[in-house]
Design a protein around this motif. Sequence first.
Motif, short mmCIF file in Angstrom:
data_model
loop_
_atom_site.label_atom_id
_atom_site.label_comp_id
_atom_site.label_asym_id
_atom_site.label_seq_id
_atom_site.Cartn_x
_atom_site.Cartn_y
_atom_site.Cartn_z
N THR A 90 4.50 -2.96 -1.23
CA THR A 90 4.00 -1.88 -2.08
C THR A 90 5.08 -1.52 -3.09
N ASP A 112 -1.92 1.14 2.63
CA ASP A 112 -0.95 1.13 1.54
C ASP A 112 -1.64 0.92 0.20
N THR A 113 -0.88 1.12 -0.85
CA THR A 113 -1.38 0.92 -2.22
C THR A 113 -0.67 -0.30 -2.81
N GLY A 114 -0.45 -1.29 -1.97
CA GLY A 114 0.32 -2.47 -2.36
C GLY A 114 -0.48 -3.56 -3.04
N SER A 163 -8.61 -5.46 2.98
CA SER A 163 -7.71 -5.48 1.84
C SER A 163 -8.44 -5.83 0.56
N GLY A 168 -4.46 -2.72 -2.43
CA GLY A 168 -3.84 -2.32 -1.17
C GLY A 168 -4.56 -2.84 0.06
#
Length: 177
Positions: A90, A112-114, A163, A168
């Motif tokens: 991320t 997460d915002t990955g 995902s 993310g």
Amino acid sequence: MALYKQSEKLRFLIDSLVKLSRLENGIILLSPQQGALQPLLESVVEQYAAKAAEKGLSLRLHDTDISAAFDMKWTTEALANIVDNAIKYTEHGTITISAVSYEMFARIDISDTGTGIPESEQAKIFARFYRSKAVQEQEGVGIGLYLARQIISGEGGYIKVASVLGKGSTFSIFLPK
């Protein structure tokens, strides 16, 4: 400094392989106990707060009063592997940890915002030593998620991932109640 960093990487790899070997050969016995999830989740957040902050990421925990059956030490290890990956992949944004209660399971979500994981690779990421071509330049050996899955399934639970590439990922850990 470079030599020190390489020796740290090597030590991490050796430690991971030893844990893996012990788990696979039944040397490590998981002993799930009924317990509150909050202390488990807090210990993981405490362990990674500095690493997230260093990268300018927000690491959030939604408090919970949910309980489940888990081995404190090894479930912490499994969650830590997932949170470590969330931070690694991320670049900006937030990693959120929350829990949901079901009749027979407690679900822990680590979102997460990955970079996200391509759908074609989502089934492969839990395989031992698997690393996506997209993350070859990142540090890692492809053991963390495999180890996490082994630990959680050894406790009678399971892990799922959802995902969206570029948006993310959410890893959901289901622990028996």
